[in-house]
Design a protein around this motif. Structure first.
Motif, PDB file in Angstrom:
ATOM      1  N   VAL A 158      50.365  25.045   8.360  1.00 33.26           N
ATOM      2  CA  VAL A 158      49.412  24.182   7.961  1.00 33.26           C
ATOM      3  C   VAL A 158      48.359  24.502   6.882  1.00 33.26           C
ATOM      4  O   VAL A 158      48.054  23.805   5.964  1.00 33.26           O
ATOM      5  CB  VAL A 158      48.825  23.429   8.989  1.00 33.26           C
ATOM      6  N   PHE A 159      47.823  25.770   7.306  1.00 33.23           N
ATOM      7  CA  PHE A 159      46.529  26.074   6.626  1.00 33.23           C
ATOM      8  C   PHE A 159      46.699  26.407   5.059  1.00 33.23           C
ATOM      9  O   PHE A 159      45.814  26.270   4.411  1.00 33.23           O
ATOM     10  CB  PHE A 159      45.872  27.125   7.430  1.00 33.23           C
ATOM     11  N   LEU A 168      46.247  23.971   2.469  1.00 29.25           N
ATOM     12  CA  LEU A 168      44.615  23.428   2.415  1.00 29.25           C
ATOM     13  C   LEU A 168      43.596  24.322   1.812  1.00 29.25           C
ATOM     14  O   LEU A 168      42.892  24.104   0.935  1.00 29.25           O
ATOM     15  CB  LEU A 168      44.109  23.155   3.796  1.00 29.25           C
ATOM     16  N   HIS A 214      41.365  25.388  -2.652  1.00 27.44           N
ATOM     17  CA  HIS A 214      39.963  25.512  -2.807  1.00 27.44           C
ATOM     18  C   HIS A 214      39.700  27.017  -3.348  1.00 27.44           C
ATOM     19  O   HIS A 214      38.700  27.263  -4.024  1.00 27.44           O
ATOM     20  CB  HIS A 214      39.168  25.589  -1.529  1.00 27.44           C
ATOM     21  N   GLY A 227      51.480  32.045  11.229  1.00 25.87           N
ATOM     22  CA  GLY A 227      50.752  30.840  11.133  1.00 25.87           C
ATOM     23  C   GLY A 227      49.542  31.101  11.939  1.00 25.87           C
ATOM     24  O   GLY A 227      48.385  30.420  11.680  1.00 25.87           O
ATOM     25  N   ILE A 228      49.336  31.911  13.063  1.00 28.10           N
ATOM     26  CA  ILE A 228      48.460  32.245  13.752  1.00 28.10           C
ATOM     27  C   ILE A 228      47.089  33.093  12.660  1.00 28.10           C
ATOM     28  O   ILE A 228      45.957  32.947  12.802  1.00 28.10           O
ATOM     29  CB  ILE A 228      48.497  32.925  14.795  1.00 28.10           C
ATOM     30  N   ALA A 264      45.537  31.318   9.818  1.00 29.78           N
ATOM     31  CA  ALA A 264      44.309  30.671  10.419  1.00 29.78           C
ATOM     32  C   ALA A 264      43.078  31.563  10.695  1.00 29.78           C
ATOM     33  O   ALA A 264      42.096  31.276  10.016  1.00 29.78           O
ATOM     34  CB  ALA A 264      44.636  29.807  11.597  1.00 29.78           C
ATOM     35  N   ILE A 265      43.453  32.913  11.177  1.00 33.47           N
ATOM     36  CA  ILE A 265      42.422  33.710  11.359  1.00 33.47           C
ATOM     37  C   ILE A 265      41.841  34.133   9.979  1.00 33.47           C
ATOM     38  O   ILE A 265      40.697  34.440   9.770  1.00 33.47           O
ATOM     39  CB  ILE A 265      42.830  34.926  12.067  1.00 33.47           C
ATOM     40  N   ALA A 295      40.530  30.642   7.594  1.00 31.43           N
ATOM     41  CA  ALA A 295      39.472  29.926   8.189  1.00 31.43           C
ATOM     42  C   ALA A 295      38.090  30.475   7.772  1.00 31.43           C
ATOM     43  O   ALA A 295      37.171  29.844   6.922  1.00 31.43           O
ATOM     44  CB  ALA A 295      39.457  29.898   9.483  1.00 31.43           C
ATOM     45  N   LEU A 333      37.633  30.081   3.864  1.00 31.92           N
ATOM     46  CA  LEU A 333      37.370  28.587   3.456  1.00 31.92           C
ATOM     47  C   LEU A 333      35.935  28.342   3.890  1.00 31.92           C
ATOM     48  O   LEU A 333      35.232  27.791   2.841  1.00 31.92           O
ATOM     49  CB  LEU A 333      38.206  27.694   4.405  1.00 31.92           C
ATOM     50  N   ILE A 334      35.220  28.867   4.911  1.00 29.74           N
ATOM     51  CA  ILE A 334      33.881  28.701   5.146  1.00 29.74           C
ATOM     52  C   ILE A 334      32.863  29.416   4.239  1.00 29.74           C
ATOM     53  O   ILE A 334      32.169  28.702   3.815  1.00 29.74           O
ATOM     54  CB  ILE A 334      33.887  29.222   6.811  1.00 29.74           C
ATOM     55  N   VAL A 345      33.006  27.336   1.177  1.00 29.29           N
ATOM     56  CA  VAL A 345      32.455  26.128   1.129  1.00 29.29           C
ATOM     57  C   VAL A 345      30.886  26.381   1.248  1.00 29.29           C
ATOM     58  O   VAL A 345      30.281  25.454   0.626  1.00 29.29           O
ATOM     59  CB  VAL A 345      32.779  25.407   2.413  1.00 29.29           C
ATOM     60  N   LEU A 355      41.494  27.306  13.170  1.00 27.75           N
ATOM     61  CA  LEU A 355      41.341  28.443  14.098  1.00 27.75           C
ATOM     62  C   LEU A 355      41.472  27.999  15.696  1.00 27.75           C
ATOM     63  O   LEU A 355      42.625  28.797  16.072  1.00 27.75           O
ATOM     64  CB  LEU A 355      39.872  29.079  13.845  1.00 27.75           C
ATOM     65  N   ALA A 396      45.185  27.514  16.056  1.00 33.40           N
ATOM     66  CA  ALA A 396      46.039  28.981  16.127  1.00 33.40           C
ATOM     67  C   ALA A 396      45.885  29.663  17.638  1.00 33.40           C
ATOM     68  O   ALA A 396      46.763  30.006  18.190  1.00 33.40           O
ATOM     69  CB  ALA A 396      45.405  29.852  15.145  1.00 33.40           C
TER      70      ALA A 396
END
Lengths: 345, 359
Positions: free
Chosen positions: A270-271, A274, A278, A322-323, A326-327, A330, A333-334, A337, B183, B186
């Motif tokens: 998914v990530f 997204l 950005h 996939g995991i 995200a690690i 994320a 992205l933070i 932003v 996160l 996951a």
């Protein structure tokens, strides 16, 4: 160009040069990521041996097998799926005018997942390569359904697409859970597919899906100018002489093919879709022609790198891509932003 | 979605109306619609509640239900209605209203229909903590609820700290929430793939959201929390209405924007955490209640009361179906909320008045 004031012309030319150079740099980074993915892993194989294996020159049989049968396939799939997801994400955010949109929002991931659950549960398909067509068909059906529901009488609006996508996704996810709660064996297999991973995927399927993905990518890249118009609102876009409905249909079709294909290849990741647009916006601003172009290599880099990192940090076992996406994604992205106001609006 | 009842009857007369009169008419129509919708939702809720108390292995007649509630009724009725069904109904009402309010506040505060607690990580934080508690620590029951509550608060705190910066709280808040949601997701995926498949299945039941056995203590804690949060929200509601005009306009009206946004966010997070801790992340309720309420009322205001009512109707109705639709099988309520709630949203989308624009 002709409309630009004389003083602005050099600025525009310089900006174009910078952006082109940036794109070339990204392509170099893709090569670096591919190199890392081929050379690094839980089993340390020295550079010469990898090169030998790639060139088809003898050497240690086990090492050759690791490189050719394990590392090459997952690298190829990571490249293809990552680039497709990045591009689909940029399209989706342009189409819905929502920086929070993810290609999965069109119901693609949920449709593919439900089809895979049905494949495992009802048809007893066990090999991941057998999931491919189920996943692709499920993704396409779900996305078309979302599109038709959102269209109503007057064609889809960004808001109706968003809401319809979320609604269809919720229904499909519930059906998936309903099956999984009653069928332990299916849950046992599905949970590994659903987490998103590049392992044990069949590289031949990448070849099968390649023509679809290529067409989707070309259509997507040609839509940049139209998406720039859409960003100003439907009425302005129409006033500029654009065919808004046609743009939406083409963008929707490209998202289905790109995201559906990537999901069929690597599971519901998914990530990527997204976060990648950005990152692209951070470099090129709000111009969708460039955002789309940058999203291709950025997506590939993110996914290939995530897969490589997943192999290294948990060696000798590994963490699914996939995991790791995200690690890694994320925090990226933070940071983006927090840094940039323009990212958002 | 019936057409507004009162409408100027003839064109010439309409021309004679002064602006002031026309404004008054518009206001009156809006108010009438507001009252009609609210009453209709409340009636639906009462009907569902009575049905929930009636139905089951032992069917109690409506008259007996009311008698039992008033302190009369037979011993058997009292046990079934007051002992078993009422607590479950109360929890469903509380959870539904809390999710409805949480979603409505987030969506209007951030002016984004995607900004509901299931999207911005609050639910995922609660879920990751709960799944960890179930799979790694082997907890169950009330302990899992506390873990979920802590998880939700932790994510909310992280978002607030990471998004903190003078001024903008809107989209930055949502995006950081989404990042944290992934996160947490996951982490859930990691835990589920490493666990024994049977344990994974029981974690899945929690993940989808279910109102099963209700412990009295849990009910009291949830109710007290909901009352406190509702009072806080009632105090903040005027500021929310002004913030919807835009930050500058609100500041011009004397609202301290950043502080108000923070307080409203905290209240919304509180509602979401409370409901998730009690019943798991019941899918879609928070997301769907606000849009449905606004569609019914036909405006773009936050529609807090209506959203809470819609949330309560959705969860109560879904729980009724979850218990009785398939004889002998208790379906988790979260499955039903999506399967029922999503088509309702789609129907509203298809038939709704598009010219209004905002859902």
């Amino acid at each position: 160009m002709t409309r630009a004031a004389p003083a602005a012309a050099p600025v525009l030319a310089r900006r174009r040069l910078t952006r082109t150079l940036g794109f070339v740099l990204l392509l170099v980074l893709v090569l670096v990521a591919v190199g890392a993915s081929l050379f690094l892993g839980s089993r340390s194989i020295d550079l010469a041996a990898v090169v030998d294996a790639l060139a088809g020159r003898g050497g240690d049989a086990v090492e050759q097998m690791v490189v050719l049968d394990l590392r090459v396939p997952r690298t190829v799939i990571g490249l293809v799926a990552g680039a497709a997801l990045g591009l689909a994400g940029a399209l989706m955010q342009g189409l819905t005018r929502n920086p929070l949109a993810d290609p999965g929002l069109l119901g693609v991931n949920a449709g593919a997942s439900l089809a895979v659950v049905v494949a495992i549960s009802a048809f007893g398909v066990t090999a991941p390569s057998g999931y491919i067509w189920f996943a692709f068909a499920g993704a396409a059906i779900a996305a078309v359904l979302v599109y038709l529901v959102a269209s109503g009488r007057n064609g889809p609006t960004p808001l109706s697409l968003t809401l319809a996508g979320a609604a269809v996704t919720a229904i499909l996810t519930s059906l998936i859970t309903l099956v999984l709660l009653r069928d332990l064996d299916t849950l046992g297999q599905y949970r590994f597919w659903s987490v998103g991973s590049l392992v044990a995927r069949d590289v031949g399927t990448a070849g099968t899906l390649a023509p679809f993905l290529a067409v989707g990518a070309v259509v997507a890249l040609l839509l940049g100018r139209s998406l720039n118009g859409l960003a100003l609102g439907d009425d302005v876009a129409r006033g500029l002489g654009q065919r808004v409905g046609l743009t939406r249909v083409l963008a929707g079709a490209a998202i289905i093919v790109l995201c559906g294909g990537a999901t069929a290849l690597a599971g519901p990741l998914v990530f990527v879709g997204l976060v990648v647009p950005h990152v692209a916006r951070r470099f090129v601003g709000a111009d969708y022609r460039w955002i789309l172009l940058y999203s291709l290599p950025l997506g590939a880099i993110l996914l290939v790198l995530a897969d490589t990192v997943g192999r290294l940090i948990a060696a000798p076992s590994e963490l699914e891509a996939g995991i790791v996406v995200a690690i890694i994604g994320a925090p990226v992205l933070i940071v983006l932003v927090r840094r940039n106001r323009a990212v958002i609006r | 979605m019936s057409a507004p009842a009162a409408r100027p009857s003839s064109a010439p007369r309409e021309q004679n109306l002064t602006d002031r009169q026309r404004l008054a008419t518009v206001r009156r129509v809006g108010r009438t619609r507001h009252v009609v919708v609210t009453v209709a939702l409340a009636v639906a809720l009462v009907v569902l509640a009575v049905a929930a108390l009636m139905l089951g292995d032992r069917i109690v007649s409506p008259a007996d239900v009311i008698a039992t509630l008033l302190g009369q009724g037979s011993g058997g009725d009292r046990f079934v209605v007051l002992g078993l069904r009422l607590p479950r109904l109360e929890l469903a009402l509380l959870v539904g209203a809390s999710f409805g309010l949480a979603g409505a506040v987030f969506q209007s505060l951030l002016a984004n229909p995607l900004a509901s607690p299931d999207i911005i990580g609050i639910s995922q934080g609660a879920s990751a903590a709960a799944v960890g508690a179930i799979l790694v620590l082997g907890w169950s029951g009330l302990a899992v609820s506390f873990a979920a509550f802590a998880g939700a608060l932790l994510v909310a705190a992280l978002i607030t700290v990471l998004a903190a910066r003078a001024g903008a709280v809107g989209s930055r808040f949502v995006l950081i929430g989404i990042a944290l949601a992934f996160l947490a997701q996951a982490l859930i995926g990691f835990l589920l793939t490493r666990a024994d498949v049977r344990d994974a299945q029981s974690a899945l039941v929690w993940l989808v959201g279910s109102i099963g056995t209700v412990q009295p203590r849990e009910l009291v804690v949830t109710a007290v929390g909901a009352v406190i949060l509702s009072l806080a929200l009632a105090a903040l509601a005027p500021r929310l209405r002004m913030l919807q005009l835009g930050d500058e306009a609100a500041a011009g009206l004397g609202v301290r924007v950043t502080r108000s946004r923070l307080l409203l966010t905290l209240v919304a997070v509180g509602f979401a955490a409370l409901a998730t801790a009690a019943a798991g992340p019941v899918a879609f309720v928070a997301f769907v209640s606000g849009p449905i309420a606004r569609r019914l009322l036909g405006g773009s205001a936050a529609a807090l009361v209506a959203s809470a009512l819609v949330g309560a109707v959705v969860v109560t109705g879904a729980d009724l179906i979850a218990q009785h639709a398939i004889p002998g099988l208790q379906v988790p309520v979260g499955i039903v909320t999506s399967i029922i709630g999503a088509p309702v949203l789609l129907g509203l989308l298809a038939t709704g008045n598009r010219s209004r624009g905002s859902a």
